[in-house]
Write a protein that holds these residues in place. Sequence first.
Motif, PDB file in Angstrom:
ATOM      1  N   LEU A  46      -1.668   4.091  16.382  1.00 42.42           N
ATOM      2  CA  LEU A  46      -2.499   5.187  15.867  1.00 42.42           C
ATOM      3  C   LEU A  46      -1.777   5.807  14.680  1.00 42.42           C
ATOM      4  N   ALA A  47      -2.442   5.876  13.532  1.00 40.47           N
ATOM      5  CA  ALA A  47      -1.839   6.463  12.336  1.00 40.47           C
ATOM      6  C   ALA A  47      -2.353   7.880  12.128  1.00 40.47           C
ATOM      7  N   ILE A  48      -1.436   8.807  11.845  1.00 38.34           N
ATOM      8  CA  ILE A  48      -1.798  10.169  11.453  1.00 38.34           C
ATOM      9  C   ILE A  48      -1.406  10.303   9.992  1.00 38.34           C
ATOM     10  N   VAL A  49      -2.421  10.493   9.134  1.00 35.26           N
ATOM     11  CA  VAL A  49      -2.222  10.427   7.682  1.00 35.26           C
ATOM     12  C   VAL A  49      -2.560  11.761   7.026  1.00 35.26           C
ATOM     13  N   GLY A  50      -1.755  12.152   6.055  1.00 32.88           N
ATOM     14  CA  GLY A  50      -2.030  13.371   5.300  1.00 32.88           C
ATOM     15  C   GLY A  50      -0.858  13.686   4.387  1.00 32.88           C
ATOM     16  N   GLU A  51      -1.091  14.590   3.422  1.00 34.71           N
ATOM     17  CA  GLU A  51      -0.027  14.916   2.472  1.00 34.71           C
ATOM     18  C   GLU A  51       1.035  15.803   3.114  1.00 34.71           C
ATOM     19  N   SER A  52       2.145  15.974   2.423  1.00 32.69           N
ATOM     20  CA  SER A  52       3.250  16.787   2.940  1.00 32.69           C
ATOM     21  C   SER A  52       2.784  18.194   3.274  1.00 32.69           C
ATOM     22  N   GLY A  53       3.235  18.695   4.419  1.00 35.52           N
ATOM     23  CA  GLY A  53       2.908  20.061   4.820  1.00 35.52           C
ATOM     24  C   GLY A  53       1.638  20.200   5.628  1.00 35.52           C
ATOM     25  N   CYS A  54       0.988  19.065   5.967  1.00 33.83           N
ATOM     26  CA  CYS A  54      -0.284  19.169   6.690  1.00 33.83           C
ATOM     27  C   CYS A  54      -0.098  19.329   8.194  1.00 33.83           C
ATOM     28  N   ALA A  66       3.293   1.255  22.494  1.00 31.36           N
ATOM     29  CA  ALA A  66       2.283   1.981  21.724  1.00 31.36           C
ATOM     30  C   ALA A  66       2.993   2.747  20.609  1.00 31.36           C
ATOM     31  N   ILE A  67       2.366   2.837  19.429  1.00 26.42           N
ATOM     32  CA  ILE A  67       3.014   3.460  18.272  1.00 26.42           C
ATOM     33  C   ILE A  67       2.143   4.573  17.692  1.00 26.42           C
ATOM     34  N   VAL A  68       2.776   5.721  17.421  1.00 30.68           N
ATOM     35  CA  VAL A  68       2.152   6.778  16.619  1.00 30.68           C
ATOM     36  C   VAL A  68       2.853   6.728  15.260  1.00 30.68           C
ATOM     37  N   LEU A  69       2.110   6.364  14.227  1.00 28.88           N
ATOM     38  CA  LEU A  69       2.672   6.200  12.886  1.00 28.88           C
ATOM     39  C   LEU A  69       2.289   7.393  12.023  1.00 28.88           C
ATOM     40  N   ALA A 123      -2.909   0.205   6.540  1.00 29.18           N
ATOM     41  CA  ALA A 123      -4.095  -0.657   6.526  1.00 29.18           C
ATOM     42  C   ALA A 123      -3.978  -1.866   7.449  1.00 29.18           C
ATOM     43  N   SER A 124      -2.826  -2.499   7.483  1.00 25.02           N
ATOM     44  CA  SER A 124      -2.698  -3.747   8.237  1.00 25.02           C
ATOM     45  C   SER A 124      -2.043  -3.579   9.607  1.00 25.02           C
ATOM     46  N   VAL A 125      -1.616  -2.353   9.949  1.00 27.87           N
ATOM     47  CA  VAL A 125      -0.885  -2.194  11.216  1.00 27.87           C
ATOM     48  C   VAL A 125      -1.586  -1.299  12.236  1.00 27.87           C
ATOM     49  N   ALA A 126      -2.398  -0.335  11.773  1.00 25.98           N
ATOM     50  CA  ALA A 126      -3.010   0.631  12.700  1.00 25.98           C
ATOM     51  C   ALA A 126      -4.401   0.197  13.138  1.00 25.98           C
ATOM     52  N   GLN A 127      -4.710   0.453  14.401  1.00 24.41           N
ATOM     53  CA  GLN A 127      -6.063   0.195  14.896  1.00 24.41           C
ATOM     54  C   GLN A 127      -6.977   1.395  14.634  1.00 24.41           C
ATOM     55  N   ARG A 128      -6.386   2.593  14.708  1.00 24.44           N
ATOM     56  CA  ARG A 128      -7.157   3.809  14.434  1.00 24.44           C
ATOM     57  C   ARG A 128      -6.382   4.719  13.493  1.00 24.44           C
ATOM     58  N   ILE A 129      -7.127   5.545  12.741  1.00 31.18           N
ATOM     59  CA  ILE A 129      -6.525   6.485  11.789  1.00 31.18           C
ATOM     60  C   ILE A 129      -7.089   7.883  12.029  1.00 31.18           C
ATOM     61  N   GLN A 130      -6.199   8.886  11.979  1.00 35.67           N
ATOM     62  CA  GLN A 130      -6.619  10.289  11.989  1.00 35.67           C
ATOM     63  C   GLN A 130      -6.151  10.897  10.672  1.00 35.67           C
ATOM     64  N   VAL A 131      -7.058  11.483   9.928  1.00 32.07           N
ATOM     65  CA  VAL A 131      -6.722  12.111   8.654  1.00 32.07           C
ATOM     66  C   VAL A 131      -6.505  13.596   8.911  1.00 32.07           C
ATOM     67  N   MET A 132      -5.321  14.088   8.538  1.00 31.81           N
ATOM     68  CA  MET A 132      -4.941  15.471   8.847  1.00 31.81           C
ATOM     69  C   MET A 132      -4.813  16.284   7.569  1.00 31.81           C
ATOM     70  N   THR A 164      -9.665   1.851  11.864  1.00 29.83           N
ATOM     71  CA  THR A 164      -9.140   1.612  10.519  1.00 29.83           C
ATOM     72  C   THR A 164     -10.211   1.083   9.573  1.00 29.83           C
ATOM     73  N   ASP A 165     -11.011   0.113  10.040  1.00 29.68           N
ATOM     74  CA  ASP A 165     -12.036  -0.431   9.144  1.00 29.68           C
ATOM     75  C   ASP A 165     -13.109   0.599   8.813  1.00 29.68           C
ATOM     76  N   GLU A 166     -13.375   1.551   9.724  1.00 28.69           N
ATOM     77  CA  GLU A 166     -14.353   2.612   9.443  1.00 28.69           C
ATOM     78  C   GLU A 166     -13.830   3.577   8.375  1.00 28.69           C
ATOM     79  N   ILE A 167     -12.556   3.911   8.468  1.00 23.21           N
ATOM     80  CA  ILE A 167     -11.967   4.843   7.494  1.00 23.21           C
ATOM     81  C   ILE A 167     -11.906   4.209   6.109  1.00 23.21           C
TER      82      ILE A 167
END
Length: 339
Positions: free
Chosen positions: A37-45, A209-212, A221-230, A241-244
Amino acid sequence: MAKILEVKNLKVSYHTYAGEVQSVRGVSFDLNERETLAIVGESGCGKSVTSKAIMRLIQTPPGDIKEGSEILFKGKDILKMEDNELRKLRGGQISMIFQDPMTSLNPTMKIGKQIAESIMIHRGLSSKEAFEEAIKMLKIVNIPNADKRANQYPHQFSGGMRQRAMIAIALACDPNILIADEPTTALDVTIQAQIMDLMKDLQDKLGTAIVLITHDLGVVASVAQRIQVMYSGLIVERGKTDEIFSNPQHPYTWALLQSVPRLDTGNKDVLYSLNGTPPDLLRPPVGCPFAARCKYAMPICKEEMPKETKLSETHSVSCWLQHPMAPKVESPLKAGGAK
């Protein structure tokens, strides 16, 4: 697939001389076994604060995990665990790779001894047995001449090798969950790819299980099954991932995808940059936190927080553009695509 981790309404604040900084403002998500599971966002989020809260590493004071927050590991609330339970949890069941390996590794201890220390604590092996296991772990993470390298200090390792050593320490006790906080920061792109491939390969072998945690959508793009945008302490979009990548719906997600360099653009093309700055979390906005930077913002965006809208069973977004009365806005990615 069974849920191994559930985070419910997580709120984390820091009390400063200027007031209360609301770093994480009601984050909820879950993690399945053997999933990334990837948690993505800019610094400070709030990404790193969220990961530290899972490990109960928020220093109190000034940090404060608010009442009503829950972090369930295999159904048990980490926030209610006693100190002896936490010691078994950290490193044994949940491990973490921190952002900068040079500051995370002890510069006065040999690499092999640092790995062995974790093995001795959690697996009860003798120092000799633990050191032999440490050498095996260095081999697993593809560090050449592992016997020799185990007797060297962190400063004798390159950046990529230090990161591999950190992964070896994190995986030495075969944890159920690995939290990787910006594991490729400050590494060149070739080494970044090697580290991500290594983590994916180890996950396949060990079933971890990995929280990235990352600011770079290109990395996940090639490692996460799901993405959360923060953004600004909140999850604003979540999905497979493919939906995002193929059907992003939040303007902030559009901005993140536009800022990823692409191979099909010319050398002189200007890379997209998002104007403005994130809101001050001493005084969070009452409406959508992204409204001040969003060119599609409407009056309602600054007055009220949007509710989460389900687009599918796995894809949801918090944006007023999803309201039936909102004007139809076409994604700026449609012209060039998000590749």
